[in-house]
Write an enzyme that holds these catalytic residues in place. Structure first.
Site, PDB file in Angstrom:
ATOM      1  N   HIS A 105      41.673  10.580   6.153  1.00  0.00           N
ATOM      2  CA  HIS A 105      40.401  11.282   6.046  1.00  0.00           C
ATOM      3  C   HIS A 105      39.421  10.320   5.385  1.00  0.00           C
ATOM      4  O   HIS A 105      39.629   9.890   4.248  1.00  0.00           O
ATOM      5  CB  HIS A 105      40.550  12.563   5.230  1.00  0.00           C
ATOM      6  CG  HIS A 105      41.359  13.615   5.943  1.00  0.00           C
ATOM      7  ND1 HIS A 105      42.178  14.511   5.289  1.00  0.00           N
ATOM      8  CD2 HIS A 105      41.465  13.903   7.264  1.00  0.00           C
ATOM      9  CE1 HIS A 105      42.749  15.302   6.171  1.00  0.00           C
ATOM     10  NE2 HIS A 105      42.336  14.951   7.379  1.00  0.00           N
ATOM     11  N   GLU A 108      38.390  10.525   1.722  1.00  0.00           N
ATOM     12  CA  GLU A 108      39.417  10.534   0.684  1.00  0.00           C
ATOM     13  C   GLU A 108      39.783   9.081   0.419  1.00  0.00           C
ATOM     14  O   GLU A 108      40.659   8.505   1.064  1.00  0.00           O
ATOM     15  CB  GLU A 108      40.605  11.379   1.131  1.00  0.00           C
ATOM     16  CG  GLU A 108      40.205  12.838   1.362  1.00  0.00           C
ATOM     17  CD  GLU A 108      41.292  13.670   2.029  1.00  0.00           C
ATOM     18  OE1 GLU A 108      42.446  13.186   2.116  1.00  0.00           O
ATOM     19  OE2 GLU A 108      40.991  14.801   2.455  1.00  0.00           O
ATOM     20  N   GLU A 308      48.862  13.535  -2.233  1.00  0.00           N
ATOM     21  CA  GLU A 308      47.471  13.784  -2.618  1.00  0.00           C
ATOM     22  C   GLU A 308      47.269  13.153  -3.983  1.00  0.00           C
ATOM     23  O   GLU A 308      47.945  13.522  -4.953  1.00  0.00           O
ATOM     24  CB  GLU A 308      47.197  15.284  -2.665  1.00  0.00           C
ATOM     25  CG  GLU A 308      47.512  16.033  -1.381  1.00  0.00           C
ATOM     26  CD  GLU A 308      46.407  15.925  -0.347  1.00  0.00           C
ATOM     27  OE1 GLU A 308      45.292  15.478  -0.725  1.00  0.00           O
ATOM     28  OE2 GLU A 308      46.636  16.285   0.811  1.00  0.00           O
ATOM     29  N   HIS A 546      73.400  41.089  40.264  1.00  0.00           N
ATOM     30  CA  HIS A 546      74.049  42.313  40.712  1.00  0.00           C
ATOM     31  C   HIS A 546      74.779  42.893  39.504  1.00  0.00           C
ATOM     32  O   HIS A 546      75.664  42.250  38.940  1.00  0.00           O
ATOM     33  CB  HIS A 546      75.009  42.026  41.864  1.00  0.00           C
ATOM     34  CG  HIS A 546      74.327  41.624  43.125  1.00  0.00           C
ATOM     35  ND1 HIS A 546      74.855  40.734  44.040  1.00  0.00           N
ATOM     36  CD2 HIS A 546      73.123  42.008  43.649  1.00  0.00           C
ATOM     37  CE1 HIS A 546      74.030  40.586  45.053  1.00  0.00           C
ATOM     38  NE2 HIS A 546      72.965  41.349  44.836  1.00  0.00           N
ATOM     39  N   HIS A 653      77.085  34.827  40.369  1.00  0.00           N
ATOM     40  CA  HIS A 653      77.505  36.072  41.017  1.00  0.00           C
ATOM     41  C   HIS A 653      79.020  36.227  40.924  1.00  0.00           C
ATOM     42  O   HIS A 653      79.705  35.435  40.271  1.00  0.00           O
ATOM     43  CB  HIS A 653      77.058  36.078  42.479  1.00  0.00           C
ATOM     44  CG  HIS A 653      75.600  36.357  42.666  1.00  0.00           C
ATOM     45  ND1 HIS A 653      75.121  37.506  43.261  1.00  0.00           N
ATOM     46  CD2 HIS A 653      74.500  35.639  42.333  1.00  0.00           C
ATOM     47  CE1 HIS A 653      73.800  37.479  43.290  1.00  0.00           C
ATOM     48  NE2 HIS A 653      73.396  36.351  42.735  1.00  0.00           N
ATOM     49  N   GLU A 744      79.529  31.820  43.017  1.00  0.00           N
ATOM     50  CA  GLU A 744      80.421  32.977  42.973  1.00  0.00           C
ATOM     51  C   GLU A 744      81.603  32.602  42.078  1.00  0.00           C
ATOM     52  O   GLU A 744      82.334  31.657  42.362  1.00  0.00           O
ATOM     53  CB  GLU A 744      80.899  33.339  44.379  1.00  0.00           C
ATOM     54  CG  GLU A 744      79.781  33.600  45.387  1.00  0.00           C
ATOM     55  CD  GLU A 744      79.179  34.985  45.248  1.00  0.00           C
ATOM     56  OE1 GLU A 744      79.795  35.832  44.572  1.00  0.00           O
ATOM     57  OE2 GLU A 744      78.090  35.221  45.818  1.00  0.00           O
TER      58      GLU A 744
END
Length: 1360
Positions: A105, A108, A308, A546, A653, A744
């Protein structure tokens, strides 16, 4: 001559003396240029000073420092990085990389200066202080004092709160909100954040181990995560997998900082704010999406925290010395922690070559990192004992157990991985047990400092007759232990349990509901389960379609458990989860399951859904139209598939034992082989499954039930087995990028619970192997060559295969192919196609990237067709917003983020007027109410304008018209538009996207064109015509006639009001809402009318339909009006639905020069009021999409060469449809994506033609069309006409001169002839008398035959 030489000698002596006197001074000055001025700690360095100081330091300490730039800021300032290590110009092996980044920033500023002081301190104390010398010798240190130099230059000393505006970069972008976010993805245009893009490249290239990001504004150390999935503003602890380690690292910094460790910064703006021990979880403090520290952790191998440093962001320079003293020890102590944990190399066991990008997996910590260029890795860990695995593609993974990590220097742990053993002849595979062998028994394992480690050696297997050594599995996988059938409630609890227990890799959600309102759950399993990661394929399993075929349902629950339990410890599972986004739907038909019966072998009880429809016969079919109403489960599935770029899928299935692949049917509907274009691919992926299931691979699945059935290799073409119309696997392949097969799983549909373990044993390897298939073929990215931006919806074509796929929202794609060499082409609207040849191998996906150049662009990316207007920041913001809302889930996220409380009911015309007036009273700054006229019964027809400058002329902004209530018996549109207007007004100023759209668009909403008809209509009447017409009994949509010759009666007052409104406002787009169907229609309603711009109007209708959850499916099920067939994409030409003359749509096209689409919002004309909320939810996104679409196409200004705007110019598009430039010369035309010819025509000016590319996801880029004065005469160029006229005049003049000269000559000769006649007059008289002598003419001819020509003789004779 002598005095000249004397002068020269004197001059030379003087100059030599002067040079001798100045030489020490020059040398002294030269030496001073590299001598660094002693640090005073009392001034800030601007960009020029900082650059000079860093350059001098690098020159002074070349043996341990190297200054370089990783990129440039928006304004062209270098992003300087000082590298500090021994031999800084080499690429050292065995040194962990560390970085500090400051001044992200710009306002800063303490971090910027403190890092300069740190550079000076490390360089100055090297060789003087043992601690510093050891740190520099053993660490590759990178220090970036300023990531945002532009912002710093804008900031002002003494500005503590940061009011000077230097926080963001020069394009007003907060750099710590601009990194790709784990929850929101990429949200920022890369062109606006060159600083972030440079740092991302830097992070990816260097593979840093530890990092610190230095900020200002308080005093605390913040650690990941910085945001959460919920994005709660503050108070939500967002925990990473290395949370304990991050807390420790943050404490290392804070506890060495005299102020920070107290936890009470005492900042004047937040005096009550405290942090326990001076540290905080980022998201718990406040939510920061797009932060750099999270990106480092998730994508860069690097652990980063944010420090910070001071309450005041830009304190007076006098405080800098104090700040350096407060932070010096913390900075050094934190750097030293880069050497904790485990370190080592990963190499090939055979060749000894380094293995880069191998994964290092620590059991119990679901966060992996990868090795660097030389196979080196550094895994920070707290003291303890760990099991650590190295995983590399093509190699057998290796685990070392009980690795002890102590408090101090890193434990060294090297891995040597053996290549995967070649399969024995005949493809016979041998089941292998899991074993562990002490590391001392195998010489290829280096486990320094880890004597209790284990490995997986190559050992002979007793059952291996040929003696080929086999590598047994390395890890004892955790298999499911409990097998039972799960009803819906039990299944739901199971899914919620695993979602809660494994939140880092799971995401549970529902894609819709069944007929009986049960959720259709999907569990996503991936290292980032909530988002689509670029270049990570999407895979899905769907089971229990199903309801009575239940084995797949239970296997999916088993698979979820297996993946979750083994992630982080099993290398195969870990690799799959980290590199694939796996979607698992255990039950597509939960209603059918609830009525099915355990023990059912082959009945139909529970097969269908609660409406008794077979879901695998209910999808739109490519060959045979399906007439059954589309079921909610199928609709949910189709929407899901359209929204996610799936690559491979299986539909599970029961009832046989085979893998069935497309196509499932063909036009003739008989059982024979129906080959798809990708038949070879489907056979390959099908065999990949069947070969891992020995019983299936035999091909005789159900000898007791179906003794004659045989499937070679356990696979079959669907239609060859039996024909199935409306199946899901074919719909996947034909309508999406996804290749799906149907598996299947067993002969018995609903086996007893005690039999379930054998199904897991038979299928779990096959299930995993099938997932691996998604990583075959080719994959890559299609991007813009100018800026690298991914191009969505680009088409990937493989020569010789008639099946294309398209790219996802970030331009990535996956195309399954069998091994071979292919010609692959990428095409996209507005770009030149690119063809690449690629060779595909069997075991991995070949990476094939395409970089496309825009059509009609020069080297700078701009169109050569004319000047471009300079874009202001507002236009750039709009373009970024339109792109964001057009791609992926952008619009969906906007819908979700703008929910409003509403209570729906039908309003009569009187109340409608009150609502509109209320909006203008409550939102006067953005609304204006226009009275268009009155109905037959004197009810006012209102138009509500919504704009940031309502009632003011803004010709540069597009104008969109929303109209409803043309038919009074279909009032749903009226209520939707009232809610839409309210929604826009309430969110203005609150939601940035809505605010920007309103600021840049003029929106007109006409809720009811036919208020008289609405007054007569009756609720709950789906087919009644009461209220359809106005009070005179006229259908208003048959009353719009622009030509007097077409009109047989006077226009109705409602029609007249709307026609005047349409003609006056220069609209760009119109959307009319009607009812009685579920479809979007485009012009014309006339039965026979060519649509010049059909591609565009059809595209606009499809954009509405595609953003509607049901309409785009093309099947409405409107039995009340006979609309039950399939309508492709839910879009049709209006005349095909119901042709008629005099429609508002046709009038808008022909006389308003504005495309209009009509949207029929629901099957019922006047549904019950309790359905309005659902209808609003269905249409909200689609209505918003029109506000996005109105900004696309082509727009610009027509002007002359002097810059004067030309109003009334005709803009002809593709030699068909025309629009006109308005006041200020502005024009805007919506166009379908692609390349278009536009021609500008204006009286007195020359025509100009241009090619314009239009994108499906970008706002219209403004262009300038400059016209030259028309100098033509009679259609010919003025220069040609003038030259021709001049030549003609010249020719006439020359001809006249010649004639005059000839005449003058003749005149002289004639005079001479008469003179001579007079001399011989007497002779002539005598001759005349002599009749015997002949004619006069013969006499004259004889006299003058030598002095004049024959023509002159004739002339003279005639005169006589």
């Amino acid at each position: 001559m002598a005095h000249i030489w004397e002068h020269l000698c004197t001059t030379v002596k003087l100059r030599a003396t002067l040079l001798l006197l100045l030489f020490p001074l020059v040398v002294s000055f030269a030496g001073a240029s590299t001598e660094e001025t002693p640090e005073t700690y009392d001034q800030y360095y601007n960009y020029v000073d900082l650059t000079a100081r860093l350059q001098r330091l690098a020159q002074r300490y070349p043996h341990i420092s190297n200054l370089s730039s990783i990129g440039e800021s928006v304004e062209g300032r270098q992003l300087w990085v000082m590298r500090i290590t021994r031999d800084p110009h080499m690429d050292p092996r065995g040194k962990p990389r560390f970085k500090y980044v400051g001044n992200m920033h710009g306002d800063e500023t303490v971090s910027r200066q403190v890092l300069v002081y740190l550079v000076e301190y490390l360089l100055g104390q090297y060789g003087e202080e043992e601690r510093i010398t050891e740190l520099v010798d053993s660490t590759d240190v990178y220090i970036m004092p300023s990531m945002n130099p532009d912002g710093f230059e804008k900031s002002r000393e003494g500005d503590c709160p940061g009011d000077s505006g230097g926080r963001s970069n020069a394009r007003n972008m907060d750099l710590n909100r601009s990194f790709p976010d784990q929850y929101d993805g990429n949200t920022v245009d890369p062109r606006d954040i060159p600083e972030v893009m440079a740092v991302i490249r830097w992070i990816q290239e260097k593979k840093f181990v530890l990092s610190g990001n230095l900020h200002g504004g308080t005093v605390v150390a913040s650690y990941p995560f910085d945001d959460s999935r919920l994005h709660k503003h503050q108070g939500y602890y967002s925990q990473s997998e290395d949370d304990s380690l991050f807390r420790y690292l943050a404490l290392v910094y804070s506890q060495k900082h005299p102020v920070m460790k107290t936890g009470t910064p005492n900042c004047t703006d937040t005096p009550e704010e405290t942090f326990q021990d001076g540290i905080t979880n980022g998201a718990q403090w406040y939510d920061v999406p797009g932060g750099m520290q999270d990106y480092n952790y998730l994508h860069g191998n690097c652990l980063e925290i944010t420090m910070e440093l001071s309450c005041c962001k830009y304190p007076p320079a006098a405080e800098l010395h104090k700040e350096w003293d407060l932070n010096r020890e913390s900075l050094l102590a934190y750097m030293e922690k880069v050497h904790m944990g485990v370190r080592g190399f990963v190499k090939d066991a055979v060749s000894g070559a380094a293995l880069s990008d191998a994964s290092i997996v620590v059991s119990g910590i679901r966060h992996n990192l990868t090795t660097a260029k030389y196979g080196d890795y550094y895994r920070l860990l707290l003291p303890g004992t760990y099991n650590i695995t190295a995983v590399a593609s093509g190699y057998l993974a290796m685990t070392v157990n009980n690795v002890k990590v102590t408090d101090g220097k890193a434990t060294e742990l090297n891995f040597t991985l053996a290549p995967v053993a070649t399969e024995a002849a005949g493809n016979n595979t041998t089941k292998q047990s899991t074993v562990t062998v002490p590391s001392t028994s195998h010489p290829n394992v280096s486990s320094t400092n880890s004597p209790n480690s284990t490995q997986t050696p190559v050992v002979p297997h007793e059952g291996n007759k040929n003696g080929t050594p086999l590598l047994p599995p390395l890890h004892q996988s955790i298999h499911p232990q409990e097998f039972r059938h799960h009803n819906y409630a039990d299944m739901e609890l199971f899914l919620r349990k695993y979602s809660s227990e494994f939140p880092a890799i799971t995401h549970l959600h529902s894609i819709g509901r069944s007929v009986e309102d049960r959720e259709l759950y999907v569990m996503v399993i991936s290292d980032n389960p909530t988002v689509h990661e670029h270049n990570e394929p999407e895979f899905k399993y769907v089971a229990n379609m199903h309801g009575n075929e239940v084995v797949g349902r239970e296997l999916m629950l088993n698979l979820i458990e297996y993946l979750c339990r083994n992630y982080g410890s099993d290398p195969e599972v870990t690799e799959l989860v980290n590199n694939t986004r796996i979607h698992i739907m255990p039950s597509m038909n939960p209603d059918g399951y609830e009525v099915a019966i355990e023990g059912d072998v082959k009945s139909y009880k529970g097969r269908n859904n609660s409406n008794n429809y077979d879901l695998n016969r209910n999808f739109p079919d490519q060959f045979i139209p399906t007439t059954d109403p589309r079921q909610p489960e199928v609709i949910a599935m189709m929407n899901w598939l359209k929204s996610t770029p799936f690559v491979l899928s299986a539909n599970l299935h029961g009832g046989s034992l085979v893998v069935n692949y497309p196509f499932d049917d063909d036009k003739v509907r008989i059982s024979h082989y129906s080959k798809s274009p990708d038949d070879a691919v489907f056979q390959q992926v099908s065999r990949a499954y069947s070969q891992e299931n020995p019983l299936m691979h035999k091909g005789h699945p159900c000898e007791d039930l179906y003794p004659g059935e045989y499937f070679e290799d356990g696979i079959t073409n669907g239609a060859h087995w039996y024909s199935v119309s409306g199946g899901m696997q074919d719909w996947n392949y034909v309508n999406t990028n996804c290749f799906e097969v149907t598996i299947e799983l067993g002969c018995v549909k609903y086996p007893l619970a005690k039999e379930l373990p054998k199904y897991w044993d038979q299928n779990h390897r096959a299930l995993l192997q099938f997932v691996h298939q998604v990583h075959t073929g080719v994959q890559g990215t299609v991007s813009d060559i100018r800026d690298g931006t991914g191009i969505p919806n680009a088409t990937i074509t493989v020569e010789g295969i008639d099946h294309n796929i398209s790219t996802a929202r970030t331009g990535d794609y996956w195309r399954l192919l069998v091994p071979g060499t292919y010609s692959i082409t990428a095409t996209a609207h507005g770009y030149k196609p690119v063809k690449i040849y690629a060779t595909v191998s069997k075991d991995r996906a070949e990476v094939v990237d395409f970089r496309l150049a825009r059509l009609y662009s020069g080297g700078d990316g701009q169109s050569p067709m004319g000047p471009r207007p300079v874009q202001n920041p507002s236009e750039k913001e709009l373009q970024s917003l339109i792109k964001e809302l057009s791609l992926g889930q952008g619009l969906e996220q906007l819908v979700k983020s703008t929910a409003t409380d509403n209570s729906f009911r039908y309003r009569r015309p009187k109340e409608l007027s009150d609502i509109l007036r209320g909006l203008t009273l409550n939102f006067p700054e953005i609304t204006f109410l226009h009275s268009l006229g009155q109905s037959v019964e004197f009810r006012t027809i209102w138009a509500l304008e919504i704009s940031n400058k309502p009632a003011e002329a803004e010709p540069s902004e597009p104008k969109i018209r929303f109209v409803a209530g043309v038919h009074g018996n279909a009032p749903v549109g009226t209520e939707l538009l009232l809610e839409f207007a309210t929604f826009l007004c309430i969110n203005y100023g609150k939601n940035p996207a809505i605010t920007k759209l309103i600021n840049e668009t003029r929106i007109f909403i006409v809720p009811s064109v036919n208020p008289d008809g609405r007054e007569q209509a009756v609720e709950n009447q789906c087919t009644s015509t009461q209220g359809l017409t106005n009070a005179n009994g006229k259908d208003l949509d048959m009353n719009f006639f622009g030509n007097a010759s077409e009109r047989v009666v006077e226009a109705e007052p409602e029609t007249r009001a709307m026609m005047n409104f349409i003609l006056k406002k220069d609209f760009t787009l119109s959307v009319a809402l009607d009812g009685g169907s579920l479809v979007a229609t485009y012009p014309y309603d006339k039965p026979v009318q060519t649509v010049a711009n059909e591609g565009t109007v059809k595209y606009l209708a499809s954009m509405y339909s595609n953003n509607h959850p049901k309409m785009h499916l093309g099947d409405t099920g409107c039995s009340n009006n006979g609309q039950t067939g399939n309508i492709p994409d839910g879009v049709m030409r209006a005349a095909e639905r119901q042709s008629h003359l005099g429609s508002m749509k046709d009038f808008s096209m022909d006389f308003g020069h504005c495309p209009e689409i009509t949207v029929y919002t629901c099957c019922c004309l006047f549904p019950p009021a309790n359905q309005l909320a659902t209808l609003w939810a269905e249409n909200k996104k689609a209505l918003l999409s029109m506000l996005v679409e109105v900004h696309k196409g082509v727009r610009g200004v027509v002007r002359d060469r002097n810059g004067k705007p030309i109003a009334g110019a005709v803009i002809s598009i593709n030699r068909g449809v025309s629009v006109f430039s308005s006041e200020g010369g502005y024009f805007h035309a919506l166009l379908a994506p692609g390349s278009h010819d536009i021609e500008a025509i204006a009286d007195g000016y020359q025509r100009q033609r241009q090619k314009v590319p239009v994108s499906s996801y970008e706002a219209a880029s403004p262009i300038i069309i400059e016209l030259d004065m028309d100098n033509s005469i009679f259609g010919l160029p003025r220069e040609f006409v003038v030259a021709s006229a001049a030549a003609s005049m010249t020719a006439l003049v020359v001809t006249a001169c010649i004639i005059w000269c000839v005449c003058a000559a003749k005149s002289n000769r004639q005079k001479d002839g008469f003179h001579r006649l007079r001399q011989h007059r007497d002779d002539y008289d005598d001759e005349i008398r002599l009749t015997s002598m002949g004619s006069k003419k013969s006499l004259l001819a004889h006299e003058f035959q030598d002095e004049s020509e024959s023509d002159e003789e004739t002339l003279y004779a005639n005169q006589i």
